[in-house]
Motif scaffolding. Sequence first.
Motif, PDB file in Angstrom:
ATOM      1  N   UNK A  55      51.551  16.820  36.064  1.00 42.36           N
ATOM      2  CA  UNK A  55      51.817  15.386  35.910  1.00 42.36           C
ATOM      3  C   UNK A  55      53.071  14.941  36.664  1.00 42.36           C
ATOM      4  N   UNK A  56      53.834  15.899  37.136  1.00 43.23           N
ATOM      5  CA  UNK A  56      55.035  15.557  37.875  1.00 43.23           C
ATOM      6  C   UNK A  56      55.643  16.788  38.508  1.00 43.23           C
ATOM      7  N   UNK A  57      56.558  16.549  39.464  1.00 42.02           N
ATOM      8  CA  UNK A  57      57.251  17.658  40.122  1.00 42.02           C
ATOM      9  C   UNK A  57      58.640  17.194  40.533  1.00 42.02           C
ATOM     10  N   UNK A  58      59.547  18.156  40.610  1.00 39.73           N
ATOM     11  CA  UNK A  58      60.947  17.871  40.939  1.00 39.73           C
ATOM     12  C   UNK A  58      61.497  18.983  41.819  1.00 39.73           C
ATOM     13  N   UNK A  68      71.281  18.249  41.652  1.00 41.20           N
ATOM     14  CA  UNK A  68      70.890  16.904  42.075  1.00 41.20           C
ATOM     15  C   UNK A  68      69.400  16.902  42.391  1.00 41.20           C
ATOM     16  N   UNK A  69      68.676  15.951  41.816  1.00 39.79           N
ATOM     17  CA  UNK A  69      67.240  15.826  42.085  1.00 39.79           C
ATOM     18  C   UNK A  69      67.063  15.152  43.443  1.00 39.79           C
ATOM     19  N   UNK A  70      66.592  15.920  44.431  1.00 35.46           N
ATOM     20  CA  UNK A  70      66.433  15.427  45.789  1.00 35.46           C
ATOM     21  C   UNK A  70      65.001  15.046  46.132  1.00 35.46           C
ATOM     22  N   UNK A  71      64.076  15.316  45.223  1.00 30.82           N
ATOM     23  CA  UNK A  71      62.687  14.862  45.384  1.00 30.82           C
ATOM     24  C   UNK A  71      62.053  14.844  44.003  1.00 30.82           C
ATOM     25  N   UNK A  72      61.212  13.850  43.751  1.00 24.88           N
ATOM     26  CA  UNK A  72      60.558  13.731  42.446  1.00 24.88           C
ATOM     27  C   UNK A  72      59.245  12.991  42.610  1.00 24.88           C
ATOM     28  N   UNK A  73      58.261  13.398  41.829  1.00 23.57           N
ATOM     29  CA  UNK A  73      56.945  12.738  41.890  1.00 23.57           C
ATOM     30  C   UNK A  73      56.363  12.623  40.497  1.00 23.57           C
ATOM     31  N   UNK A  74      55.298  11.799  40.389  1.00 25.47           N
ATOM     32  CA  UNK A  74      54.588  11.647  39.122  1.00 25.47           C
ATOM     33  C   UNK A  74      55.476  11.103  38.017  1.00 25.47           C
ATOM     34  N   UNK A  75      55.407  11.693  36.838  1.00 29.39           N
ATOM     35  CA  UNK A  75      56.148  11.185  35.690  1.00 29.39           C
ATOM     36  C   UNK A  75      57.660  11.378  35.841  1.00 29.39           C
ATOM     37  N   UNK A  76      58.072  12.152  36.855  1.00 27.21           N
ATOM     38  CA  UNK A  76      59.507  12.376  37.092  1.00 27.21           C
ATOM     39  C   UNK A  76      60.057  11.491  38.211  1.00 27.21           C
ATOM     40  N   UNK A  77      59.231  10.614  38.763  1.00 28.05           N
ATOM     41  CA  UNK A  77      59.620   9.829  39.946  1.00 28.05           C
ATOM     42  C   UNK A  77      60.906   9.033  39.753  1.00 28.05           C
ATOM     43  N   UNK A  78      61.110   8.497  38.561  1.00 27.04           N
ATOM     44  CA  UNK A  78      62.270   7.643  38.313  1.00 27.04           C
ATOM     45  C   UNK A  78      63.588   8.407  38.302  1.00 27.04           C
ATOM     46  N   UNK A  79      63.503   9.730  38.361  1.00 24.70           N
ATOM     47  CA  UNK A  79      64.721  10.533  38.214  1.00 24.70           C
ATOM     48  C   UNK A  79      65.254  11.050  39.552  1.00 24.70           C
ATOM     49  N   UNK A  80      64.692  10.539  40.646  1.00 27.19           N
ATOM     50  CA  UNK A  80      65.210  10.898  41.975  1.00 27.19           C
ATOM     51  C   UNK A  80      66.684  10.503  42.080  1.00 27.19           C
ATOM     52  N   UNK A  81      67.517  11.430  42.550  1.00 24.22           N
ATOM     53  CA  UNK A  81      68.939  11.163  42.735  1.00 24.22           C
ATOM     54  C   UNK A  81      69.799  11.434  41.523  1.00 24.22           C
ATOM     55  N   UNK A  82      69.179  11.756  40.384  1.00 20.63           N
ATOM     56  CA  UNK A  82      69.950  12.010  39.159  1.00 20.63           C
ATOM     57  C   UNK A  82      70.773  13.289  39.334  1.00 20.63           C
TER      58      UNK A  82
END
Length: 343
Positions: A55-58, A68-82
């Motif tokens: 459902x998501x990847x980081x 640092x989250x440098x890529x995020x997809x799916x349910x984790x998309x909003x956390x890019x850059x965290x």
Amino acid sequence: MEFQCNDATIESTLLPHKKLEEIIHAQTSIARLGINFGAILKEAAQQSQKLTNADGAVIELIEGDEMVIRAASGIASDYYGVRRNSANNMSSITIKSKQALIANNTENDSRVDQVSRAAIGHRSMIVFPLFHENKVVGVLKVVSKKASFFSMAELKIIAYMSELVASTMFHAQYYAQDELFRRATQDELTGIANRALFMDHLQQNIAHARRDDSKVAVIAIDMDDLKVLNDNYGHHIGDKALQTLAARFLDKVRSSDTVARLGGDEFAITLSPVDGKQSAETVVTNLINSLDQPMQEDGKEFKLGASFGIAVYPDDTDDLDELLEIADQNMFTNKRARKKARI
């Protein structure tokens, strides 16, 4: 079930032929992105999610004391850059152990950061270490809303994808080195050589000339009315004029010659080898003629011009600093003569 996986366990896991084809297709789509590191990480996260039906990847990278989250997809998309501290969680455990982890019930797993888990909404997760030059530099994660979702097959897929990400980071490092070299040796505005590269080439040219008993010419150039263009029409017009001069000068010299912007409205050219002053004067005539055509910008025409001065090694001097000084003096003489002619 929560467990840690070693390389042998992953290696012994077999994948269906169709899934291997999907992995190859994913790797090809990533490879087509070239050296755009950010785009590659984003695509790798998306493909990892797709290949594992997650459902998501980081992709998290270590930056100092933080992850640092440098890529995020799916349910984790909003956390890019965290950014977060490298606390005692699954990412930090994976980094320290250098082994992959699977958590099939993240709600009750003490290794999982429960604040971020609740925010993202996952119930199972794979965390795989990313290696670069034998060091763990980050992790690749896939997450699912379902408990007990992942098996060794998905872990094998993530192992393939992590190798691709690591390879990308290897190439990106060398690209970054090339980029640093470019920034250190090229003028940012015009793309031609800067003062440092010009001086390096001139020193090399003179060294070769000494050995070969040949000649090197230096042309000092001062562009006309840059301040007038900036003040009356804006810096974008002045910048465009500098770029135009650089492009036209490049078009009139050989590949063995060096065209440089020394700063502001100052340019310089090395001609190596050259027969003598007469040959350099021929080049200057061609450079002057290249400026005959006005620059077209913003629906207006802008006249271009410059003053030129020549010095030849070893005819004028065998000292590099003196050679540059003589070229400058001759340029200023030309500049005064041109001003006088316009009065």
